[in-house]
Design a protein around this motif. Structure first.
Motif, PDB file in Angstrom:
ATOM      1  N   UNK A 267      -6.193 -60.054  71.734  1.00 20.20           N
ATOM      2  CA  UNK A 267      -4.749 -60.252  71.910  1.00 20.20           C
ATOM      3  C   UNK A 267      -4.001 -59.682  70.714  1.00 20.20           C
ATOM      4  N   UNK A 268      -2.992 -58.868  70.982  1.00 23.25           N
ATOM      5  CA  UNK A 268      -2.193 -58.287  69.892  1.00 23.25           C
ATOM      6  C   UNK A 268      -0.737 -58.747  69.933  1.00 23.25           C
ATOM      7  N   UNK A 269      -0.332 -59.420  71.008  1.00 25.71           N
ATOM      8  CA  UNK A 269       1.029 -59.926  71.122  1.00 25.71           C
ATOM      9  C   UNK A 269       1.079 -61.097  72.075  1.00 25.71           C
ATOM     10  N   UNK A 270       1.932 -62.091  71.772  1.00 26.59           N
ATOM     11  CA  UNK A 270       2.056 -63.299  72.592  1.00 26.59           C
ATOM     12  C   UNK A 270       3.527 -63.556  72.872  1.00 26.59           C
ATOM     13  N   UNK A 271       3.862 -63.754  74.141  1.00 22.23           N
ATOM     14  CA  UNK A 271       5.214 -64.148  74.534  1.00 22.23           C
ATOM     15  C   UNK A 271       5.204 -65.640  74.845  1.00 22.23           C
ATOM     16  N   UNK A 272       5.922 -66.398  74.024  1.00 19.93           N
ATOM     17  CA  UNK A 272       5.975 -67.854  74.148  1.00 19.93           C
ATOM     18  C   UNK A 272       7.373 -68.314  74.538  1.00 19.93           C
ATOM     19  N   UNK A 273       7.442 -69.324  75.393  1.00 21.62           N
ATOM     20  CA  UNK A 273       8.693 -70.005  75.698  1.00 21.62           C
ATOM     21  C   UNK A 273       8.605 -71.366  75.038  1.00 21.62           C
ATOM     22  N   UNK A 274       9.470 -71.610  74.046  1.00 21.83           N
ATOM     23  CA  UNK A 274       9.327 -72.812  73.230  1.00 21.83           C
ATOM     24  C   UNK A 274      10.483 -73.801  73.407  1.00 21.83           C
ATOM     25  N   UNK A 275      11.363 -73.529  74.337  1.00 14.99           N
ATOM     26  CA  UNK A 275      12.488 -74.429  74.569  1.00 14.99           C
ATOM     27  C   UNK A 275      13.369 -73.915  75.683  1.00 14.99           C
ATOM     28  N   UNK A 276      14.568 -74.469  75.763  1.00 11.30           N
ATOM     29  CA  UNK A 276      15.450 -74.215  76.900  1.00 11.30           C
ATOM     30  C   UNK A 276      16.535 -73.190  76.635  1.00 11.30           C
ATOM     31  N   UNK A 277      16.685 -72.699  75.395  1.00 10.30           N
ATOM     32  CA  UNK A 277      17.774 -71.777  75.072  1.00 10.30           C
ATOM     33  C   UNK A 277      17.285 -70.328  75.048  1.00 10.30           C
ATOM     34  N   UNK A 278      18.247 -69.404  75.023  1.00 10.65           N
ATOM     35  CA  UNK A 278      17.907 -67.977  74.998  1.00 10.65           C
ATOM     36  C   UNK A 278      17.090 -67.627  73.758  1.00 10.65           C
ATOM     37  N   UNK A 279      17.339 -68.343  72.654  1.00  9.59           N
ATOM     38  CA  UNK A 279      16.625 -68.075  71.403  1.00  9.59           C
ATOM     39  C   UNK A 279      15.194 -68.606  71.426  1.00  9.59           C
ATOM     40  N   UNK A 280      14.866 -69.339  72.482  1.00 10.32           N
ATOM     41  CA  UNK A 280      13.545 -69.970  72.566  1.00 10.32           C
ATOM     42  C   UNK A 280      12.518 -69.128  73.325  1.00 10.32           C
ATOM     43  N   UNK A 281      12.851 -67.878  73.601  1.00 10.01           N
ATOM     44  CA  UNK A 281      11.869 -66.938  74.147  1.00 10.01           C
ATOM     45  C   UNK A 281      11.467 -66.014  72.995  1.00 10.01           C
ATOM     46  N   UNK A 282      10.186 -66.073  72.629  1.00  2.34           N
ATOM     47  CA  UNK A 282       9.712 -65.436  71.397  1.00  2.34           C
ATOM     48  C   UNK A 282       8.584 -64.464  71.721  1.00  2.34           C
ATOM     49  N   UNK A 283       8.626 -63.307  71.074  1.00  9.85           N
ATOM     50  CA  UNK A 283       7.489 -62.383  71.115  1.00  9.85           C
ATOM     51  C   UNK A 283       6.880 -62.345  69.729  1.00  9.85           C
ATOM     52  N   UNK A 284       5.586 -62.670  69.644  1.00  7.91           N
ATOM     53  CA  UNK A 284       4.911 -62.891  68.373  1.00  7.91           C
ATOM     54  C   UNK A 284       3.796 -61.866  68.170  1.00  7.91           C
ATOM     55  N   UNK A 285       3.777 -61.266  66.968  1.00  3.74           N
ATOM     56  CA  UNK A 285       2.725 -60.317  66.577  1.00  3.74           C
ATOM     57  C   UNK A 285       2.327 -60.564  65.122  1.00  3.74           C
ATOM     58  N   UNK A 286       1.243 -59.911  64.696  1.00  2.00           N
ATOM     59  CA  UNK A 286       0.896 -59.887  63.275  1.00  2.00           C
ATOM     60  C   UNK A 286       1.820 -58.904  62.550  1.00  2.00           C
ATOM     61  N   UNK A 287       2.239 -59.248  61.343  1.00  2.00           N
ATOM     62  CA  UNK A 287       3.105 -58.315  60.608  1.00  2.00           C
ATOM     63  C   UNK A 287       2.284 -57.182  60.000  1.00  2.00           C
ATOM     64  N   UNK A 288       0.982 -57.429  59.771  1.00  2.00           N
ATOM     65  CA  UNK A 288       0.148 -56.372  59.197  1.00  2.00           C
ATOM     66  C   UNK A 288      -0.403 -55.430  60.262  1.00  2.00           C
ATOM     67  N   UNK A 289      -0.212 -55.779  61.525  1.00  2.00           N
ATOM     68  CA  UNK A 289      -0.732 -54.932  62.590  1.00  2.00           C
ATOM     69  C   UNK A 289       0.210 -54.960  63.788  1.00  2.00           C
ATOM     70  N   UNK A 290       1.415 -54.423  63.609  1.00  2.00           N
ATOM     71  CA  UNK A 290       2.373 -54.442  64.718  1.00  2.00           C
ATOM     72  C   UNK A 290       1.890 -53.571  65.866  1.00  2.00           C
ATOM     73  N   UNK A 291       2.272 -53.947  67.070  1.00  2.00           N
ATOM     74  CA  UNK A 291       1.855 -53.196  68.258  1.00  2.00           C
ATOM     75  C   UNK A 291       3.044 -52.620  69.003  1.00  2.00           C
ATOM     76  N   UNK A 292       4.011 -53.478  69.355  1.00  2.00           N
ATOM     77  CA  UNK A 292       5.132 -53.056  70.193  1.00  2.00           C
ATOM     78  C   UNK A 292       6.448 -53.221  69.455  1.00  2.00           C
ATOM     79  N   UNK A 293       7.472 -52.542  69.957  1.00  2.00           N
ATOM     80  CA  UNK A 293       8.752 -52.503  69.258  1.00  2.00           C
ATOM     81  C   UNK A 293       9.816 -53.354  69.960  1.00  2.00           C
ATOM     82  N   UNK A 294      11.059 -53.204  69.487  1.00  2.00           N
ATOM     83  CA  UNK A 294      12.150 -54.001  70.046  1.00  2.00           C
ATOM     84  C   UNK A 294      12.510 -53.599  71.473  1.00  2.00           C
ATOM     85  N   UNK A 295      12.145 -52.388  71.880  1.00  2.00           N
ATOM     86  CA  UNK A 295      12.390 -51.989  73.274  1.00  2.00           C
ATOM     87  C   UNK A 295      11.634 -52.935  74.208  1.00  2.00           C
ATOM     88  N   UNK A 296      10.375 -53.190  73.887  1.00  2.00           N
ATOM     89  CA  UNK A 296       9.584 -54.124  74.688  1.00  2.00           C
ATOM     90  C   UNK A 296      10.174 -55.525  74.625  1.00  2.00           C
TER      91      UNK A 296
END
Length: 534
Positions: free
Chosen positions: A168-197
């Motif tokens: 796994x190189x990226x995880x999309x988590x839903x952590x709450x009910x607001x728009x800010x609670x949809x998160x895309x998580x990666x390692x900072x030392x090994x980024x995979x995808x950009x803001x377009x994704x």
């Protein structure tokens, strides 16, 4: 729009009937039909809104909410007493496009794919096969959902590849009910995808190695895992052999992993100088009640893919030596209703004859589960160098304090980078004990006490160990997780506390997390702990 059906169920059970567990409500969300919403991304985002609606309802009611997939875990890790969400209908999948690649990505675009949480391993493998690709490793079978696999650390058996979560190189988590609670998580030392994704899935980006590693084996408690980005590889084949070899030699290989200098050789699996190749997979089967001079081993070698290999499925379907519970069910099939007779059979029987050799893809070899019904499975992770000693201790436990209706196996897995991965040793030996659930009246010891004694025996002999999060264990044993992981357990809780609000941390908790003392919400943790690291 995505729709959800609510079922008032009263109780819930696992695939192997390890419950039942009291449960108020079960939710099943179905995606909008493709004809009404052609874009897969739109359907994915539409599903996210529906999950957020369910999360808000649970929060407003001060109740818990937990997702699950195939219910294969034999522990109560997937259970939530208030609200459970069945993910299997959420199975969108696609390749990553060129415009989504991070400028500093070291990954090959053609090897990155995005899978929604409910995809089971079998459908992922079929999808990837059509793209000329393959997962790097799977569990012993193929029925788990991808989110369930990584949440519990499903380990597979590739000692130089790692567990499912390690791809796994990226995880999309839903952590709450607001728009800010949809998160895309990666390692900072090994980024995979950009803001377009990230913008396409309406997520804010966090790149942080520590947070990523903590959330990788999350035990379902870092939020709703909506999707994952996985690195795959080109299709390959496995030559699978099941052989009987000298017991001492089997244990020496387990302890040293020195296949290249061993005199154990399989014709055709040597180099030009006659030295054995390194295997992809090594597994040892043990009947604890018979002092056999030979052990059955399953060994596989990785080969380039070709089209002209014979169809392996007919052989795999009937193979006895696949997963451990299938082997035990084969031995026990005439004695399921009489545990005392079954144990007598175990005490006098050698393991069945070895299987035929076969060649197939990863998904061919690690095929459909062959057993459904009441079963238990205990699995401890140990440094492979301790495997002979640990095996001796736990075999003696079964013989001297049992007997129990079960057999043993050892598999070997590369170390994981996940904070709470049970494959934490440089090469972890997963020592497994599988069998049929029994009535304590038929033995000197019940399953619960047996699980407790596994911990006590290993601790008393100073053998460092972990336990498979999805298997049977005494999860409320005092100080167990701290003993297994030390400061890593505290680190995991700190990242979780920084990432989630207190109310959402409670929302995604359950009895399993409380039993393991991992549900504690740490106060005064800096917000920066869960922020992006540039």
């Amino acid at each position: 729009m995505a729709t959800t059906i609510k079922h008032e169920i009263g109780s819930w059970n696992t695939f192997h009937n390890n419950g039942p567990f009291p449960t108020k409500a079960l939710y099943v969300t179905s995606l909008e039909q493709k004809g009404n919403m052609p874009s897969a991304t739109d359907r994915y985002n539409d599903a996210a809104k529906e999950i957020q609606r369910l999360i808000k309802t649970a929060l407003d009611s001060h109740q818990g909410f937990r997702a699950y997939g195939s219910a294969w875990s034999m522990s109560h890790i997937a259970h939530q007493k208030d609200n459970m969400h069945f993910n299997a209908a959420m199975n969108l999948k696609r390749a990553v496009s060129a415009d989504e690649m991070h400028v500093n990505s070291s990954f090959s675009q053609e090897n990155l794919f995005f899978f929604q949480c409910g995809n089971i391993i079998k459908e992922i493998s079929n999808f990837l096969f059509d793209q000329g690709k393959s997962l790097k490793a799977t569990g012993a079978s193929n029925g788990q959902t991808i989110a369930g696999c990584i949440s519990t650390g499903v380990h597979g058996s590739a000692w130089d590849v790692g567990s499912v979560q390690d791809s796994v190189v990226g995880i999309n988590l839903i952590i709450g009910e607001t728009a800010d609670d949809i998160v895309y998580l990666e390692r900072h030392t090994k980024p995979a995808l950009n803001d377009v994704f990230a913008n396409r899935i309406k997520a804010r980006v966090i790149r942080n190695d520590g947070l990523f590693n903590a959330a990788l084996v999350s035990l379902g408690s870092f939020g709703f895992i909506h999707g994952v980005v996985i690195e795959v590889e080109d299709r390959f084949l496995l030559n699978r052999y099941v052989k009987k070899i000298d017991k001492g030699k089997a244990l020496q290989l387990a302890q040293t992993m020195d296949f290249e200098n061993s005199d154990f050789k399989i014709p055709g699996e040597t180099d030009a100088n006659g030295k054995p190749h390194l295997p992809f997979h090594y597994k040892v089967f043990i009947n604890p009640y018979v002092n056999d001079s030979e052990y059955v081993v399953e060994i596989m070698y990785k080969k380039p893919y070709r089209n002209d290999y014979p169809d392996p499925v007919p052989k795999i379907k009937t193979a006895v030596y696949r997963d451990l519970i299938r082997l035990f069910a084969h031995i026990a099939e005439n004695y399921k209703n009489s545990i005392p007779k079954l144990i007598k059979v175990l005490q006098t029987s050698i393991l069945p004859p070895v299987d035929l050799e076969v060649t197939g893809t990863l998904s061919d070899i690690f095929w459909d589960a062959g057993f459904q019904g009441p079963a238990y499975a205990c699995s401890v992770g140990i440094d492979h160098r301790d495997s002979p000693k640990a095996l001796e201790l736990l075999v003696n436990l079964a013989k001297n304090e049992g007997p129990i209706p079960g057999i043993y196996a050892m598999r070997f897995v590369k170390q994981s980078g996940a904070t709470l991965a049970f494959t934490k040793f440089p090469v972890t030996c997963m020592l497994e004990i599988d069998g049929l659930i029994w009535n304590p009246k038929d033995s000197n010891i019940g399953l619960q006490k047996f699980c407790t004694r596994i911990i006590e025996v290993l601790k008393a002999n100073n053998i460092a160990f972990t336990q498979h999060w999805g298997k049977n264990a005494d999860w409320s044993f005092p100080g167990l997780v701290q003993y297994m992981y030390g400061n890593k357990a505290t680190e995991w809780m700190e990242y979780r506390s920084s990432f989630l609000r207190k109310e959402t941390a409670e929302l995604f908790s359950n009895d399993f997390l409380k039993d393991t003392a991992l549900s504690e919400y740490k106060i005064d943790i800096p917000d920066t702990l869960a922020k992006s690291i540039v």
